[in-house]
Design a protein around this motif. Structure first.
Motif, PDB file in Angstrom:
ATOM      1  N   GLU A  35      41.150  41.594 -10.736  1.00 50.31           N
ATOM      2  CA  GLU A  35      41.112  43.030 -10.428  1.00 50.31           C
ATOM      3  C   GLU A  35      40.634  43.293  -9.003  1.00 50.31           C
ATOM      4  O   GLU A  35      41.249  44.071  -8.270  1.00 50.31           O
ATOM      5  N   VAL A  36      39.529  42.649  -8.630  1.00 51.63           N
ATOM      6  CA  VAL A  36      39.007  42.940  -7.287  1.00 51.63           C
ATOM      7  C   VAL A  36      39.924  42.365  -6.205  1.00 51.63           C
ATOM      8  O   VAL A  36      40.049  42.952  -5.124  1.00 51.63           O
ATOM      9  N   LEU A  37      40.567  41.241  -6.508  1.00 50.93           N
ATOM     10  CA  LEU A  37      41.522  40.707  -5.531  1.00 50.93           C
ATOM     11  C   LEU A  37      42.655  41.700  -5.305  1.00 50.93           C
ATOM     12  O   LEU A  37      43.102  41.913  -4.170  1.00 50.93           O
ATOM     13  N   ASP A  38      43.103  42.331  -6.391  1.00 47.33           N
ATOM     14  CA  ASP A  38      44.132  43.357  -6.248  1.00 47.33           C
ATOM     15  C   ASP A  38      43.612  44.535  -5.438  1.00 47.33           C
ATOM     16  O   ASP A  38      44.302  45.061  -4.572  1.00 47.33           O
ATOM     17  N   GLN A  39      42.385  44.923  -5.733  1.00 52.31           N
ATOM     18  CA  GLN A  39      41.828  46.100  -5.063  1.00 52.31           C
ATOM     19  C   GLN A  39      41.784  45.938  -3.543  1.00 52.31           C
ATOM     20  O   GLN A  39      42.006  46.895  -2.818  1.00 52.31           O
ATOM     21  N   LEU A  78      40.451  51.784   2.485  1.00 52.07           N
ATOM     22  CA  LEU A  78      39.898  51.130   1.293  1.00 52.07           C
ATOM     23  C   LEU A  78      38.521  51.705   0.946  1.00 52.07           C
ATOM     24  O   LEU A  78      38.254  52.029  -0.214  1.00 52.07           O
ATOM     25  N   ILE A  79      37.680  51.866   1.966  1.00 50.68           N
ATOM     26  CA  ILE A  79      36.327  52.373   1.701  1.00 50.68           C
ATOM     27  C   ILE A  79      36.393  53.797   1.147  1.00 50.68           C
ATOM     28  O   ILE A  79      35.684  54.152   0.217  1.00 50.68           O
ATOM     29  N   ARG A  80      37.302  54.592   1.720  1.00 46.88           N
ATOM     30  CA  ARG A  80      37.437  55.964   1.223  1.00 46.88           C
ATOM     31  C   ARG A  80      37.862  55.957  -0.246  1.00 46.88           C
ATOM     32  O   ARG A  80      37.334  56.696  -1.062  1.00 46.88           O
ATOM     33  N   ARG A  81      38.826  55.077  -0.580  1.00 45.52           N
ATOM     34  CA  ARG A  81      39.256  54.981  -1.982  1.00 45.52           C
ATOM     35  C   ARG A  81      38.093  54.547  -2.874  1.00 45.52           C
ATOM     36  O   ARG A  81      37.880  55.077  -3.950  1.00 45.52           O
ATOM     37  N   LEU A  82      37.339  53.575  -2.387  1.00 47.29           N
ATOM     38  CA  LEU A  82      36.236  53.058  -3.195  1.00 47.29           C
ATOM     39  C   LEU A  82      35.141  54.097  -3.384  1.00 47.29           C
ATOM     40  O   LEU A  82      34.415  54.080  -4.376  1.00 47.29           O
ATOM     41  N   GLY A  83      35.026  54.995  -2.413  1.00 47.79           N
ATOM     42  CA  GLY A  83      33.968  56.001  -2.478  1.00 47.79           C
ATOM     43  C   GLY A  83      34.322  57.199  -3.326  1.00 47.79           C
ATOM     44  O   GLY A  83      33.493  58.080  -3.533  1.00 47.79           O
ATOM     45  N   ARG A  84      35.567  57.231  -3.816  1.00 49.20           N
ATOM     46  CA  ARG A  84      35.948  58.350  -4.673  1.00 49.20           C
ATOM     47  C   ARG A  84      35.213  58.278  -5.999  1.00 49.20           C
ATOM     48  O   ARG A  84      34.750  57.236  -6.408  1.00 49.20           O
ATOM     49  N   GLY A  85      35.164  59.426  -6.675  1.00 53.84           N
ATOM     50  CA  GLY A  85      34.541  59.417  -7.989  1.00 53.84           C
ATOM     51  C   GLY A  85      33.044  59.268  -7.869  1.00 53.84           C
ATOM     52  O   GLY A  85      32.436  59.706  -6.895  1.00 53.84           O
ATOM     53  N   ASP A  86      32.461  58.591  -8.830  1.00 52.63           N
ATOM     54  CA  ASP A  86      31.015  58.560  -8.921  1.00 52.63           C
ATOM     55  C   ASP A  86      30.358  57.522  -8.031  1.00 52.63           C
ATOM     56  O   ASP A  86      29.156  57.514  -7.874  1.00 52.63           O
ATOM     57  N   ARG A  87      31.162  56.616  -7.493  1.00 49.29           N
ATOM     58  CA  ARG A  87      30.546  55.519  -6.752  1.00 49.29           C
ATOM     59  C   ARG A  87      29.908  56.010  -5.452  1.00 49.29           C
ATOM     60  O   ARG A  87      30.448  56.857  -4.753  1.00 49.29           O
TER      61      ARG A  87
END
Ligand code: ATP
Ligand code: MG
Lengths: 314, 287
Positions: free
Chosen positions: A128-132, A187-196
């Motif tokens: 999963e993380v490799l895909d991310q 990528l960082i913006r995507r990762l920062g979405r939601g509750d993270r």
């Protein structure tokens, strides 16, 4: 200057405790170097926090203390309510500190297998993380054969293994080419979405401006400002070009609501609400002055930053 | 700790250097333990023409003795009493130093520690995995010796008689203590210096030069002897002596230390080296 306004106040009300909180955090090396001085930092749930400072300001040192890698000389820190570096505190924290460091003789995937064993993350997370981070295609290659951008992405992948609530990234775009930087920021913006929650350190003003909700500015080990971009951009003003300039300055000084008047390059800089442009124009013209230019001139974030960090370039 | 142990096993197992060291260990043992002695004893140089018959006989008896020492029944004397197994000291010193020191060189310690393991867990897992590989290296050493002695028996048409099982079990223990103490010395030195280079350099200098010099220095005093009783080499040599009298051809001196005391001393050293490593990791900043 330690304003604390979040873009999404609703979220904070639900979970009031800050994810990261430090009080008087200090790290000294020997008697001469104080890498971090009396730092009071607050990172709130769900935000992307930019930790901005020039080279050597103490960003990495602070992040290392938050991860328990180094011990503060004094002061304290809480990460997700726990002592930094304790297994309980690290359970929901993922981090990439300084340059990505992995076993050169192992493939990207095997490196993640090692890290998943350390973190207790299930093996299924590795794919999963490799895909991310879009590294699946090269997962079988050895780490030493990776380009810098790929190494950086593997570092982010390792940080994501635990599906962390708090992601700590230390200058993740360092050394990347423009496209690599843009990809990483996306990528960082995507990762920062939601509750993270993301705590991103950077020495690039434009970068935190693009990605972050809130910024803390560190200079020579001290936090010199904390707030949203708008707050840091600070007081707005007007630029006025009028002849004769001395006369214009005298009139402007007497106007109500003008906090400060400065003359530079034959123009006036007024610290005031830009909405008053028309009114000020009328006053100057009726006094017989010739006005050739009048426009809003907010202090740029760059100027604000330079002022805060004492003129050090970023 | 178990998770860290599994992580560490994966790292050591997949590391090419581990298998290079294993190969070197195997080859060294076969060459120095068997091939050189065998080719000398089986093909003695032609005696000078006017050599007296008595000397000639003596020479032949010695060769006979040398050949005999290489047979399977004398496996443990040849490996341990003659000191052949100590060749592994340098090898496992490097293995141990790599297990601890490379993490500093690559900066992977911070990557691993931020994943969650406690420092204690990480180090315990590391030490345990190193111990497993040290046991494997002991087994490899015994296997290299067994294979070589079997080969000698075939070449010489001699009977193949292995040492009793009980002796073999003792040998495994002696082997583990011998390689263990050097492996963990390398491990602790690498933790101390936060890298492999200095650890391996100093460790090898100690193993190959300093200890031998200490043993040879003609100092005759009680405190010097009590100091010598603490060196790793004296203690491993003492353990090796339990398998028989050393072959006089190798000129090995009488051990200074009693074997029981040597076993305890070596065990304590391993514990001290591991504890020192743990102390250093717990106390120091990871930068
Ligand atoms: N292990 C150390 N020993 C001595 N001084 C150190 C150590 N680590 C950091 N420093 C000093 O602490 C100060 C802050 O360093 P730090 O790495 O935290 O800065 P930074 O903000 O991350 O800089 P950069 O943008 O260059 O990464 C610097 O003056 C640095 O020289
Ligand atoms: Mg840094």
């Amino acid at each position: 200057m330690a304003a604390t306004v979040s873009r999404e106040p609703g979220r904070e009300e639900r979970r009031p405790s800050p994810l990261v909180e430090t009080h008087g955090l200090t790290k000294r090396y020997g008697s001469r170097i104080t890498a971090v001085r009396e730092l009071d930092l607050t990172v709130k749930r769900g935000e992307v926090y930019g930790f901005l400072g020039p080279n050597g300001a103490g960003k990495t040192t602070t992040l290392r203390m938050l991860l328990g890698l180094i011990r503060p000389t004094s002061g304290e820190a809480r990460v997700l309510g726990e002592k930094p570096g304790s297994p309980a505190g690290l359970e929901k924290v993922g981090a990439l500190v300084e340059s990505p460091a992995f076993y050169p003789y192992l493939s990207g995937r095997d490196n993640l297998r090692v890290m998943a064993r350390y973190s207790g993350a299930p093996r299924s997370r590795i794919g999963e993380v490799l895909d991310q981070v879009e590294l699946s295609g090269r997962a079988k290659d050895k780490f030493k054969k990776y380009s810098l951008g790929m190494k950086q992405r593997l570092g982010v992948a390792a940080a994501l293994l635990k599906d962390p609530e708090l992601l700590i990234l230390d200058e993740p775009t360092n050394g990347l080419d423009p496209k690599g930087m843009a990809d990483m920021r996306g990528l960082i913006r995507r990762l920062g979405r939601g509750d993270r929650t993301v705590l991103l350190s950077s020495h690039l003003l434009g970068e935190v401006e693009q990605i972050c909700d809130r910024i803390g500015v560190i200079s020579k080990g001290s936090l010199v400002a904390e707030g949203s971009i708008a707050e840091l951009r600070g007081r707005q003003g007007l630029l006025v070009r009028a002849e004769p300039v001395e006369e214009a300055a005298r009139i402007a000084e007497r106007l109500a609501g003008v906090e400060e008047v400065a003359v530079a390059d034959g123009a006036l800089r007024l610290r005031t609400n830009p909405d008053r442009a028309a009114e000020i124009n009328a006053k100057l013209v009726s006094a017989g002055l010739r006005v050739s230019e009048l426009r809003p001139a907010g202090q740029s974030l760059e100027e604000a930053f330079l002022e805060l960090t004492g003129g050090e370039t970023v | 700790m178990l998770a860290s142990f599994r992580a560490e096993l994966l790292k050591i197992r997949k590391r090419p250097a581990t298998w290079v060291l294993a190969l070197v260990w195997f080859v060294l043992l076969v060459l120095f333990g068997y091939v050189f002695t065998y080719s000398f004893a089986a093909n003695p140089p032609d005696p000078p023409e006017n050599q007296p018959a008595a000397v000639q006989q003596q020479q032949e008896a010695l060769n006979e003795q040398l050949l005999n020492g290489l047979l399977p029944e004398n496996l443990l004397e040849n490996l341990f009493t003659n000191g052949t197994f100590n060749l592994g000291a340098a090898i496992v010193l490097i293995l141990g130093a790599m297990a601890a020191g490379s993490e500093y060189g690559w900066g992977t310690l911070k990557t691993s520690l931020t994943q969650r393991p406690s420092r204690f867990g990480l180090l315990a897992g590391k030490a345990l995995a190193l111990a497993v590989f040290l046991v494997l290296f002991v087994a490899l050493g015994l296997a290299a010796g067994a294979l070589s002695s079997y080969g000698v028996a075939l070449l010489e048409d001699a009977a193949v008689e292995w040492p009793p099982l009980e002796e073999l079990a003792k040998a495994a223990g002696v082997g583990v203590l011998t390689l263990g103490v050097w492996g963990f010395l390398g491990f602790a030195l690498a933790m101390l210096f936060r890298g492999t280079a200095l650890a391996i350099g100093l460790g090898l200098a100690w193993a190959l030069a300093v200890e031998n010099t200490i043993a040879l220095l003609p100092i005759d005093s009680d405190w010097w002897e009590s100091f010598r009783r603490l060196t790793l080499g004296e203690n491993t040599a003492s353990l090796g002596s339990i398998f028989g009298d050393p072959n006089p051809a190798f000129g090995i001196p009488e051990p200074l230390v009693e074997p029981e005391r040597a076993a305890i001393t070596l065990g304590l050293y391993v514990a001290i080296f591991a504890a020192l490593s743990l102390f250093l990791l717990l106390r120091r900043d990871v930068t």
